[in-house]
Motif scaffolding. Structure first.
Motif, PDB file in Angstrom:
ATOM      1  N   ALA A 130       0.831  -1.210   0.000  1.00 54.19           N
ATOM      2  CA  ALA A 130       0.000   0.000   0.000  1.00 54.19           C
ATOM      3  C   ALA A 130       0.863   1.257   0.000  1.00 54.19           C
ATOM      4  N   ASN A 131       2.063   1.143   0.561  1.00 54.81           N
ATOM      5  CA  ASN A 131       2.981   2.290   0.601  1.00 54.81           C
ATOM      6  C   ASN A 131       3.878   2.369  -0.628  1.00 54.81           C
ATOM      7  N   GLY A 132       3.760   1.387  -1.521  1.00 56.14           N
ATOM      8  CA  GLY A 132       4.554   1.424  -2.744  1.00 56.14           C
ATOM      9  C   GLY A 132       5.853   0.649  -2.687  1.00 56.14           C
ATOM     10  N   LEU A 133       6.047  -0.115  -1.610  1.00 58.41           N
ATOM     11  CA  LEU A 133       7.233  -0.974  -1.553  1.00 58.41           C
ATOM     12  C   LEU A 133       6.989  -2.225  -2.385  1.00 58.41           C
ATOM     13  N   LYS A 134       8.075  -2.847  -2.830  1.00 57.20           N
ATOM     14  CA  LYS A 134       7.987  -4.161  -3.424  1.00 57.20           C
ATOM     15  C   LYS A 134       8.408  -5.169  -2.359  1.00 57.20           C
ATOM     16  N   VAL A 135       7.842  -6.362  -2.431  1.00 55.68           N
ATOM     17  CA  VAL A 135       7.996  -7.322  -1.337  1.00 55.68           C
ATOM     18  C   VAL A 135       8.640  -8.619  -1.817  1.00 55.68           C
ATOM     19  N   ILE A 136       9.665  -9.056  -1.089  1.00 56.00           N
ATOM     20  CA  ILE A 136      10.207 -10.403  -1.253  1.00 56.00           C
ATOM     21  C   ILE A 136       9.537 -11.236  -0.171  1.00 56.00           C
ATOM     22  N   LEU A 137       8.559 -12.020  -0.583  1.00 56.50           N
ATOM     23  CA  LEU A 137       7.728 -12.768   0.357  1.00 56.50           C
ATOM     24  C   LEU A 137       8.269 -14.189   0.496  1.00 56.50           C
ATOM     25  N   CYS A 138       8.628 -14.560   1.730  1.00 52.25           N
ATOM     26  CA  CYS A 138       9.256 -15.870   1.941  1.00 52.25           C
ATOM     27  C   CYS A 138       8.278 -16.892   2.499  1.00 52.25           C
ATOM     28  N   VAL A 139       8.348 -18.078   1.943  1.00 51.84           N
ATOM     29  CA  VAL A 139       7.606 -19.218   2.471  1.00 51.84           C
ATOM     30  C   VAL A 139       8.551 -20.421   2.514  1.00 51.84           C
ATOM     31  N   GLY A 140       8.164 -21.439   3.264  1.00 54.59           N
ATOM     32  CA  GLY A 140       9.001 -22.635   3.288  1.00 54.59           C
ATOM     33  C   GLY A 140       8.640 -23.552   4.435  1.00 54.59           C
TER      34      GLY A 140
END
Ligand code: 13P
Length: 248
Positions: A116-126
């Protein structure tokens, strides 16, 4: 066509001098921009790295909170990262999930706030070793992803890079085999196609993390659904440059 993506997660490592050396080394590496390169230093060094790092390489925070500002001692907000011209944030890293109380829901809420703030996200799962042995690898990864899928909108996925980081491979030297990683990446992409959209499934970068180094990166990089790496230990060493060039 998905642009190869390599992230360096420094975790809680480094000093002013050491990080300055790492960034100098990266600046001199002659990265051609064919691969998107993002480094994530501890928050105290974000501004230093932002100032010294030569574009197109970019900077990520290792975490952020959900709120914009307020009485949240020790936290950093997405809007503060944007104010400091930081482009990316890593969210949902297994170390935060296992040690610092980041639940699936909390990770999803942070992801929503960051986007929402305009950041890009490296979303981790595992999944953990135990979960893999119990044969619930996809169940666990889907549960972590589902929390995010129900919290954000389809268009938001454009600003996410998905990092598959099997916990058993992180910091252990036990890298997933190219076949093991490819299998989960393909399953994650298929899940996204069914749960979100085919467009998102086809375009999202799914990167692998867990004991990636200068030697094992080439073969992993050749797998059809591996679109890059999230690198811990080796991102603190000169070989990080080799990993950044592994798809060339
Ligand atoms: P290592 O590369 O040290 O295994 O760490 C991987 C990781 O957790 C990156 O976020």
């Amino acid at each position: 066509n998905r642009k190869f993506f390599v992230g360096g997660n420094f975790k809680m490592n480094g000093t002013v001098d050491m990080i300055s050396e790492l960034i100098n080394h990266l600046n001199k590496a002659g990265l051609d921009g064919k691969t998107e390169v993002v480094v994530a230093p501890p928050s105290i060094y974000l501004l230093q790295v932002k100032e010294k790092l030569t574009p197109p390489a970019q900077v990520a925070a290792q975490n952020c909170y959900t709120a914009d500002s307020g009485a949240y001692t020790g936290e950093i907000s997405p809007s503060q990262l944007v104010d400091a011209n930081i482009e990316w944030v890593i969210l949902g890293h297994s170390e935060r999930r296992s040690m610092f109380g980041d639940t699936d829901k909390f990770v999803a809420d942070k992801t929503k706030a960051a986007l929402a703030n305009g950041l890009k996200v490296i979303l981790c799962v595992g999944e953990t070793k135990e979960e893999r042995e119990k044969d619930i690898t996809m169940e666990v990864n889907e549960r972590q992803l589902e929390a995010v899928a129900r919290t954000i909108e389809e268009k938001d996925w454009e600003h996410i890079v998905l990092a598959y980081e099997p916990v058993w491979a992180i910091g252990t030297g036990l890298v997933a085999s190219p076949e093991q990683a490819q299998e989960v990446h393909a399953d994650l992409r298929q899940w996204l196609g069914q749960r979100v959209s085919q467009k998102v499934a086809d375009s999202i970068r799914i990167i692998y993390g867990g004991s990636v180094n200068g030697k094992n990166c080439k073969e992993l990089a050749q797998q059809p659904d591996i679109d890059g790496f999230l690198v811990g230990g080796a991102s603190l060493k000169p070989e990080f440059v080799d990993i950044c060039k592994s798809a060339d």
